[in-house]
Scaffold this motif. Structure first.
Motif, PDB file in Angstrom:
ATOM      1  N   ARG A  38       0.832  -1.206   0.000  1.00  0.00           N
ATOM      2  CA  ARG A  38       0.000   0.000   0.000  1.00  0.00           C
ATOM      3  C   ARG A  38       0.868   1.257   0.000  1.00  0.00           C
ATOM      4  N   LYS A  39       1.947   1.228   0.739  1.00  0.00           N
ATOM      5  CA  LYS A  39       2.871   2.365   0.762  1.00  0.00           C
ATOM      6  C   LYS A  39       3.479   2.573  -0.626  1.00  0.00           C
ATOM      7  N   ASP A  41       2.137   1.590  -3.537  1.00  0.00           N
ATOM      8  CA  ASP A  41       1.081   2.050  -4.443  1.00  0.00           C
ATOM      9  C   ASP A  41       0.814   3.549  -4.269  1.00  0.00           C
ATOM     10  N   LYS A  42       0.814   4.012  -3.019  1.00  0.00           N
ATOM     11  CA  LYS A  42       0.595   5.439  -2.753  1.00  0.00           C
ATOM     12  C   LYS A  42       1.744   6.270  -3.313  1.00  0.00           C
ATOM     13  N   ALA A  43       2.976   5.819  -3.100  1.00  0.00           N
ATOM     14  CA  ALA A  43       4.139   6.535  -3.620  1.00  0.00           C
ATOM     15  C   ALA A  43       4.121   6.560  -5.147  1.00  0.00           C
ATOM     16  N   LYS A  44       3.719   5.459  -5.745  1.00  0.00           N
ATOM     17  CA  LYS A  44       3.635   5.377  -7.210  1.00  0.00           C
ATOM     18  C   LYS A  44       2.583   6.356  -7.746  1.00  0.00           C
ATOM     19  N   ARG A  45       1.431   6.392  -7.091  1.00  0.00           N
ATOM     20  CA  ARG A  45       0.359   7.303  -7.513  1.00  0.00           C
ATOM     21  C   ARG A  45       0.798   8.764  -7.371  1.00  0.00           C
ATOM     22  N   ASN A  46       1.438   9.100  -6.243  1.00  0.00           N
ATOM     23  CA  ASN A  46       1.901  10.472  -6.036  1.00  0.00           C
ATOM     24  C   ASN A  46       2.949  10.863  -7.073  1.00  0.00           C
ATOM     25  N   ARG A 111       9.337   6.675  -4.232  1.00  0.00           N
ATOM     26  CA  ARG A 111       8.716   5.528  -4.894  1.00  0.00           C
ATOM     27  C   ARG A 111       9.705   4.378  -5.016  1.00  0.00           C
TER      28      ARG A 111
END
Length: 162
Positions: A38-39, A41-46, A111
């Motif tokens: 999840r961390k 995925d969040k870094a990738k999205r940001n 990321r």
């Protein structure tokens, strides 16, 4: 991510339901890999959002410079430069664009770090699978755990390759 009374993370409901398939330590490892996924995925999205913001701001800046600086003052580089530096908003616009680019680079590093942590733990689970599922019944049913992780969390525990 839920935080329990003792400060630790609570297990996901799907992991709790793995009662006979794995022990508590393995469940905690699976929970940790979910948290890291999840961390990541969040870094990738940001990072992806920062790419689009940087590209958009750069495109707007270049179009603005072309239509309001380059075309009207194309007769002289000095005239273009003077027109650009005469307005403080131009400097602010340029600094904002450069700042977004810097943010994009910083988020790329975050990321990459999150990806390394996630894949490191995922590969550790794969490498230690013989130790984590020692009992014969657990070893034969480990595919159920792997399928649950793949279907529920998009985490592949079958192979080390991404």
């Amino acid at each position: 991510m839920n935080v329990g009374v003792g400060g630790g993370t609570e297990l996901e409901p799907a992991i709790i339901l793995l009662d006979e398939h794995t022990d508590q330590a393995t469940k905690q490892m699976l929970q940790n890999v979910i948290v890291r996924k999840r961390k990541f995925d969040k870094a990738k999205r940001n990072h992806e959002l920062s790419i689009w913001a940087s590209m958009g701001m750069a495109a707007i800046l270049l179009l603005y410079l072309y239509f309001y600086i380059a075309r009207p003052y194309s007769f002289s580089f000095f005239a273009m430069f003077s027109a650009f530096v005469d307005n403080f908003n131009h400097f602010f616009f340029l600094v904002t664009t450069i700042g977004l680019y810097g943010l994009m680079i910083m988020l790329k590093q975050k990321r990459d770090k999150a990806e390394t942590e996630f894949h490191g733990l995922r590969c550790e689970i794969i490498d230690r699978s013989k130790d984590l599922w020692k009992q014969e019944a657990q070893w034969k049913n480990r595919h159920k755990v792997f399928e649950m992780m793949k279907n529920n969390y998009d985490i592949n525990l079958y192979h080390e390759n991404k």
